[in-house]
Design a protein around this motif. Structure first.
Motif, PDB file in Angstrom:
ATOM      1  N   UNK A  31     -51.910  73.479  30.822  1.00  0.00           N
ATOM      2  CA  UNK A  31     -53.320  73.790  31.049  1.00  0.00           C
ATOM      3  C   UNK A  31     -53.649  74.673  31.021  1.00  0.00           C
ATOM      4  N   UNK A  32     -52.967  76.055  31.024  1.00  0.00           N
ATOM      5  CA  UNK A  32     -53.688  77.379  30.955  1.00  0.00           C
ATOM      6  C   UNK A  32     -53.964  77.523  29.531  1.00  0.00           C
ATOM      7  N   UNK A  33     -53.113  77.160  28.319  1.00  0.00           N
ATOM      8  CA  UNK A  33     -53.406  76.920  27.221  1.00  0.00           C
ATOM      9  C   UNK A  33     -54.411  76.946  26.693  1.00  0.00           C
ATOM     10  N   UNK A  34     -54.597  75.089  27.189  1.00  0.00           N
ATOM     11  CA  UNK A  34     -56.036  74.418  26.501  1.00  0.00           C
ATOM     12  C   UNK A  34     -57.104  75.148  27.336  1.00  0.00           C
ATOM     13  N   UNK A  35     -57.314  76.227  28.670  1.00  0.00           N
ATOM     14  CA  UNK A  35     -58.131  76.428  28.878  1.00  0.00           C
ATOM     15  C   UNK A  35     -59.123  77.671  27.814  1.00  0.00           C
ATOM     16  N   UNK A  36     -57.426  78.110  27.821  1.00  0.00           N
ATOM     17  CA  UNK A  36     -57.845  79.783  27.158  1.00  0.00           C
ATOM     18  C   UNK A  36     -58.171  79.286  25.507  1.00  0.00           C
ATOM     19  N   UNK A  37     -57.089  78.182  25.498  1.00  0.00           N
ATOM     20  CA  UNK A  37     -58.062  78.147  23.771  1.00  0.00           C
ATOM     21  C   UNK A  37     -58.752  77.542  23.712  1.00  0.00           C
ATOM     22  N   UNK A  38     -60.227  77.138  24.304  1.00  0.00           N
ATOM     23  CA  UNK A  38     -61.547  76.722  24.726  1.00  0.00           C
ATOM     24  C   UNK A  38     -62.117  77.963  24.659  1.00  0.00           C
ATOM     25  N   UNK A  39     -61.547  78.620  25.701  1.00  0.00           N
ATOM     26  CA  UNK A  39     -62.056  80.338  25.765  1.00  0.00           C
ATOM     27  C   UNK A  39     -62.610  80.376  24.346  1.00  0.00           C
ATOM     28  N   UNK A  40     -61.255  81.056  23.214  1.00  0.00           N
ATOM     29  CA  UNK A  40     -60.987  82.010  22.192  1.00  0.00           C
ATOM     30  C   UNK A  40     -61.826  81.274  21.268  1.00  0.00           C
ATOM     31  N   UNK A  67     -60.742  77.792  20.407  1.00  0.00           N
ATOM     32  CA  UNK A  67     -59.687  77.042  19.425  1.00  0.00           C
ATOM     33  C   UNK A  67     -58.850  77.044  19.618  1.00  0.00           C
ATOM     34  N   UNK A  68     -57.419  76.535  19.575  1.00  0.00           N
ATOM     35  CA  UNK A  68     -56.309  76.845  19.451  1.00  0.00           C
ATOM     36  C   UNK A  68     -56.200  77.440  17.986  1.00  0.00           C
ATOM     37  N   UNK A  69     -56.781  77.451  16.985  1.00  0.00           N
ATOM     38  CA  UNK A  69     -56.546  77.795  15.544  1.00  0.00           C
ATOM     39  C   UNK A  69     -56.576  79.331  16.411  1.00  0.00           C
ATOM     40  N   UNK A  70     -57.953  79.602  16.948  1.00  0.00           N
ATOM     41  CA  UNK A  70     -57.971  81.087  16.969  1.00  0.00           C
ATOM     42  C   UNK A  70     -57.119  81.778  17.460  1.00  0.00           C
ATOM     43  N   UNK A  71     -55.952  81.028  18.415  1.00  0.00           N
ATOM     44  CA  UNK A  71     -55.464  81.638  19.793  1.00  0.00           C
ATOM     45  C   UNK A  71     -54.067  82.061  18.767  1.00  0.00           C
ATOM     46  N   UNK A  72     -54.027  81.471  17.592  1.00  0.00           N
ATOM     47  CA  UNK A  72     -52.743  81.403  16.645  1.00  0.00           C
ATOM     48  C   UNK A  72     -53.029  82.119  15.601  1.00  0.00           C
ATOM     49  N   UNK A  73     -54.493  81.952  15.347  1.00  0.00           N
ATOM     50  CA  UNK A  73     -54.703  83.471  13.928  1.00  0.00           C
ATOM     51  C   UNK A  73     -54.306  84.812  14.447  1.00  0.00           C
ATOM     52  N   UNK A  74     -54.905  84.770  16.087  1.00  0.00           N
ATOM     53  CA  UNK A  74     -54.588  86.781  16.726  1.00  0.00           C
ATOM     54  C   UNK A  74     -53.462  86.386  16.533  1.00  0.00           C
ATOM     55  N   UNK A  75     -52.294  85.107  17.079  1.00  0.00           N
ATOM     56  CA  UNK A  75     -51.053  85.882  17.048  1.00  0.00           C
ATOM     57  C   UNK A  75     -50.774  86.246  15.260  1.00  0.00           C
ATOM     58  N   UNK A  76     -50.990  85.854  14.468  1.00  0.00           N
ATOM     59  CA  UNK A  76     -50.115  86.152  13.235  1.00  0.00           C
ATOM     60  C   UNK A  76     -50.891  87.350  13.149  1.00  0.00           C
ATOM     61  N   UNK A  77     -51.723  87.477  13.158  1.00  0.00           N
ATOM     62  CA  UNK A  77     -52.671  89.647  13.050  1.00  0.00           C
ATOM     63  C   UNK A  77     -51.368  90.648  14.008  1.00  0.00           C
ATOM     64  N   UNK A  78     -51.686  90.311  15.413  1.00  0.00           N
ATOM     65  CA  UNK A  78     -50.590  91.219  15.740  1.00  0.00           C
ATOM     66  C   UNK A  78     -49.563  90.921  15.833  1.00  0.00           C
ATOM     67  N   UNK A  79     -48.336  90.493  15.094  1.00  0.00           N
ATOM     68  CA  UNK A  79     -46.880  89.620  15.080  1.00  0.00           C
ATOM     69  C   UNK A  79     -46.937  90.978  13.716  1.00  0.00           C
ATOM     70  N   UNK A  80     -48.377  91.121  12.681  1.00  0.00           N
ATOM     71  CA  UNK A  80     -48.034  91.671  11.479  1.00  0.00           C
ATOM     72  C   UNK A  80     -48.590  93.448  11.603  1.00  0.00           C
ATOM     73  N   UNK A  81     -49.263  93.498  13.140  1.00  0.00           N
ATOM     74  CA  UNK A  81     -49.272  94.733  13.555  1.00  0.00           C
ATOM     75  C   UNK A  81     -47.981  95.220  14.208  1.00  0.00           C
ATOM     76  N   UNK A  82     -47.241  94.782  14.545  1.00  0.00           N
ATOM     77  CA  UNK A  82     -45.861  95.084  14.858  1.00  0.00           C
ATOM     78  C   UNK A  82     -45.890  94.620  16.445  1.00  0.00           C
TER      79      UNK A  82
END
Length: 420
Positions: A336-345, A347-362
């Motif tokens: 439920x938390x994940x679905x709500x945050x994805x909606x605010x962001x 979409x879930x893909x936006x969350x995933x893309x941001x995760x990938x950027x943060x991962x590359x930044x360390x």
């Protein structure tokens, strides 16, 4: 005893423990003292010490299922006497499982099975393993990367148990058993006073103390330190760790015991200081660190457990399961938390893309958090799961502890499967 070149390189940090494991892999004898040997087959199997007495052999621990037979063969190459007594230093299978092989040998020879001596809580541990067999199998499979693993149960239980101390005299050899809590609540260390030989069990394991395992029951960092201080006061001339090579010489034995105790005492002291000021678990986890000089010791490397896991375990020992965040007292479901945050962001893909950027930044911790939320919001989206797998892989690559790598790998494989 003549200096062992490999041991010296282990002690000064120029050789990894993997080199020692390879050297002992066929079963190696260390001559501890007159009539005493320790057998090793791998770092991951507990050491087995054999003591020759006028009534037969006394064994301290028995090896794990896949090394027990070879361990017994190596002991038999040294002495073929009946095994009179077996001491379990605690109830983990890498120390108890070999009793089945030992019993089978006794039955085949038509001699009595050896008496088993251990702390009272070993029996309770074995009963708990039966009650939680499915869960324990899952956890062990995850921790050691063995999907489908089935944890062995049904080991023969101790014949004689004790509570705090036990003095044994067997065939002219005197042994003192002391109970302590550390990795387990059923632990013993064994002291041979006339020989000044100490078998520490898993209170000493040639890595940072394993008092924080994320998926195991409560462990006891403060009492582990107390046990190490007790051993230090005995002033052993020879220290037989539960895992890893035997340590010869009082100075080195005392240094190993003292350094382990000091590192644990630091974590407990600093964690309690923050807790006593009302700090949450989140604040404590990110503030309490082990001084670098301890983690630089070759026998205190954070290669198995992670000191941060110990801090969490210390906090929960004193505070219970609530971490001080009101959102975690009666939390919403993760999906439920994940679905709500994805909606605010957006979409879930936006969350995933941001995760990938943060991962590359360390920023691995934050990246994993966002990747897991994205994956929970869209569990069947292959691209999101592929990003999740990539973020987790980066976290695995940056993790030093075996446990950290192992548990992250469980979810990385899940993400890969969902990504197709």
């Amino acid at each position: 005893m003549a200096s062992d070149p490999l041991f010296e390189r282990l002690w000064n940090g120029s050789a990894p423990m993997e080199e020692w494991t390879a050297a002992v892999s066929d079963g190696a004898i260390t001559a501890v003292a007159d009539g005493i040997i320790t057998v090793h087959t791998t770092y991951f199997c507990g050491s087995v010490t054999a003591i020759r007495t006028m009534e037969g052999l006394v064994l301290i621990d028995t090896a794990k299922p896949d090394t027990a037979q070879r361990t017994l063969e190596v002991i038999r190459s040294w002495d073929d006497s009946p095994i009179h007594t077996v001491i379990f230093t605690h109830g983990h299978i890498d120390h108890t499982s070999g009793i089945a092989v030992i019993d089978a040998e006794a039955d085949a020879r038509g001699v009595p099975r050896p008496r088993i001596v251990a702390h009272r809580n070993v029996r309770r541990r074995m009963e708990r393993y039966v009650a939680s067999h499915g869960f324990n199998s899952i956890v062990q499979g995850q921790q050691f990367n063995k999907p489908g693993y089935v944890y062995p149960i049904g080991q023969r239980q101790p014949d004689e148990v004790y509570d705090e101390t036990l003095s044994l005299t067997i065939g002219g050899e005197r042994l003192e058993l002391f109970h302590g809590r550390g990795e387990t609540d059923d632990a013993s260390f064994v002291w041979l006073p006339e020989r000044r030989v100490l078998a520490s069990g898993d209170f000493v394991i040639w890595v940072f103390p394993n008092a924080g395992n994320p998926r195991k029951v409560q462990r006891y960092a403060a009492e582990w330190a107390v046990a190490l201080r007790h051993m230090e006061q005995l002033r052993p001339a020879i220290l037989i760790p539960g895992h890893g090579p035997v340590v010869f010489g009082e100075a080195r034995a005392l240094q190993m015991l003292r350094d382990g105790a000091e590192a644990l005492e630091h974590l407990v002291r600093e964690t309690l200081a923050l807790m006593n000021r009302g700090a949450t678990l989140d604040a404590v986890l990110h503030a309490v660190k082990v001084p670098a000089e301890y983690l630089a010791k070759p026998y205190l490397l954070a290669k198995y457990d992670d000191p941060e896991f110990l801090v969490r375990n210390i906090y929960h020992f004193y505070a219970g399961w609530f971490d001080g965040d009101p959102a975690h007292l009666k939390p919403a479901r993760t999906a439920e938390i994940a679905t709500e945050l994805a909606r605010l962001a957006g979409g879930a893909e936006k969350l995933a893309e941001r995760a990938a950027i943060l991962s590359e930044q360390g920023a691995s911790r934050l990246a994993v958090q966002l990747a897991e939320l994205a994956g929970a919001a869209a569990p069947d989206a292959p691209r999101i799961q592929a990003i999740r797998a990539s973020v987790l892989q980066k976290a695995i690559d940056g993790e030093s502890s075996l446990m950290g790598k192992a548990f992250l790998s469980v979810y990385q494989r899940q993400a890969q499967e969902r990504a197709g």
